[in-house]
Design a protein around this motif. Sequence first.
Motif, PDB file in Angstrom:
ATOM      1  N   ASP A 344      12.015 -20.952   3.170  1.00  0.00           N
ATOM      2  CA  ASP A 344      12.626 -19.718   2.900  1.00  0.00           C
ATOM      3  C   ASP A 344      14.171 -20.593   2.213  1.00  0.00           C
ATOM      4  N   ARG A 378       5.138 -13.861  -9.982  1.00  0.00           N
ATOM      5  CA  ARG A 378       5.712 -13.916  -7.842  1.00  0.00           C
ATOM      6  C   ARG A 378       5.665 -14.949  -7.936  1.00  0.00           C
ATOM      7  N   ALA A 381       9.311 -13.360  -7.798  1.00  0.00           N
ATOM      8  CA  ALA A 381       9.483 -11.977  -6.697  1.00  0.00           C
ATOM      9  C   ALA A 381       9.998 -12.523  -5.188  1.00  0.00           C
ATOM     10  N   LEU A 382       9.417 -13.440  -5.164  1.00  0.00           N
ATOM     11  CA  LEU A 382       9.470 -14.429  -3.238  1.00  0.00           C
ATOM     12  C   LEU A 382      10.266 -14.945  -3.430  1.00  0.00           C
ATOM     13  N   THR A 384      13.210 -14.197  -5.041  1.00  0.00           N
ATOM     14  CA  THR A 384      14.085 -12.948  -5.158  1.00  0.00           C
ATOM     15  C   THR A 384      14.631 -12.375  -4.036  1.00  0.00           C
ATOM     16  N   GLN A 385      13.011 -12.143  -3.655  1.00  0.00           N
ATOM     17  CA  GLN A 385      13.065 -11.651  -1.843  1.00  0.00           C
ATOM     18  C   GLN A 385      13.924 -12.692  -1.228  1.00  0.00           C
ATOM     19  N   GLN A 386      13.780 -13.428  -1.160  1.00  0.00           N
ATOM     20  CA  GLN A 386      14.127 -14.438   0.388  1.00  0.00           C
ATOM     21  C   GLN A 386      16.035 -14.759  -0.769  1.00  0.00           C
ATOM     22  N   GLN A 387      16.001 -14.739  -1.762  1.00  0.00           N
ATOM     23  CA  GLN A 387      17.622 -14.728  -2.090  1.00  0.00           C
ATOM     24  C   GLN A 387      17.970 -13.038  -1.441  1.00  0.00           C
ATOM     25  N   ARG A 388      17.558 -12.189  -1.601  1.00  0.00           N
ATOM     26  CA  ARG A 388      18.178 -11.129  -1.074  1.00  0.00           C
ATOM     27  C   ARG A 388      18.234 -10.592   0.702  1.00  0.00           C
ATOM     28  N   ALA A 389      17.652 -11.240   0.876  1.00  0.00           N
ATOM     29  CA  ALA A 389      17.611 -11.343   2.592  1.00  0.00           C
ATOM     30  C   ALA A 389      18.680 -12.075   2.914  1.00  0.00           C
ATOM     31  N   GLN A 392      21.367 -10.667   2.675  1.00  0.00           N
ATOM     32  CA  GLN A 392      21.557  -9.430   3.167  1.00  0.00           C
ATOM     33  C   GLN A 392      22.405  -9.856   4.893  1.00  0.00           C
TER      34      GLN A 392
END
Length: 457
Positions: A344, A378, A381-382, A384-389, A392
């Motif tokens: 993560d 792919r 994308a994962l 980026t999802q972790q970075q934005r989470a 946030q």
Amino acid sequence: MDGDAKVDAKAGVKKLFIKTYGCQMNVYDSERMAEAMGADGYVLTETADDADMVLLNTCHIREKASEKLYSDLGRLRPLKAANPALKIGVAGCVAQAEGAEILRRMPLVDLVVGPQSYHRLPAMARAAEAGGKSVDTEFPAEDKFDHLPARMQGATRGPTAFLTVQEGCDKFCAFCVVPYTRGSEVSRPVARILTEARGLVEKGVREITLLGQNVNAYHGDGPADLGGGTWGLAQLVRALARIDGLERIRYTTSHPNDMGDDLIAAHGEEAKLMPYLHLPVQSGSDRILKAMARKHTAEHYLRLVERIRAARPDMLLSGDFIVGFPGETEADFQATMDLVAAVDYGMAYSFRYSARPGTPAAEKPPVPTGEADERLQRLQALLTQQQRAAQQGMVGREVQVLFEKTGREPGQMVGKSDYLHAVHVTGGEAKRGAIAKVRITDSGPNSLGGVVTSAMW
């Protein structure tokens, strides 16, 4: 100095333009080159158009590094034609790798100097002024730092600075050119690092990032008055933390095999050592890691992350990933995705494999480009999802921010949090070089917004 050099407009002196490519160590090297040339009467200018010398400080890490250099040299032809007295130099890792070939392909170049020889740059520049051409891509026995002038006195600086403590690498990863362009591991003596750090703090620096191709392999000679012996990075960090006025310490880039217990402990014990760690893994597949000659396994890396987070639970981790390394299968790639999901990451850098001439991996058949690109999409994308989470998750929290510059909006200031997030605030009393507590109120794609909640210090 990231990118183009800044101007110091003085009449009647020689002007130097430096373009810096790539890594943070090159930014530091460009500063030291400017200081070396400054002792010979050169001042920095922000454009090549009015320069007496143009110096391209190159990086060999990114794809097509040589092609980019030759393209930039081609764009300098009209300047050289209009001003034959203009001197052009190529420095850095592409200079080291290409050597005299640069002069053969681009006769407009006057000098080529590798990253271990740039202390000889002023003499090479004088030879160029006299009409000569020179190439120096040796790995000299003398320490270049012994021959560089002292850091510029009197001038103020921005609140952050890089400080090289270690150069070269002995790991010989199959994809990497660093051992060939930067040489074997060499660490600077502790006393010289402390002296340079104190000088930076006197000029207004409040955060120092220690640099090395393999920085956590640091093994410098300790000062006799502090017990002598060989110091590791943890001991160096603890000594730097005792410098009054130095508020933040970071380091990059690390290798998992050199992340010792003492350095992990320092993250939990030294408040000035920031809770951000760049720890490249490159792949989650043991088979690919072996082919890369990384000398660690995915399990070793995961257990290391557990120990780091046990010492500093709020640690934000970043990493490096290479997708499509020769021989990588879908199962190997899925192992990387599994590792990313387990760690993560707060941020990460990922690239499609591209061969570097002279490295062992360059001789192996590549994964088809389309297949590698699809995997990279792919993975990104994962990540980026972790970075934005992660960003946030900062909303509502209070962090310390060191303000570095004005923002795009009126009254806006931008700085870096403890976790290396870019943070912007509007209004208030935020000033460049000040530190304040900021409550994070919103998260954007690549930055955070907040409000100041404490007095500046």
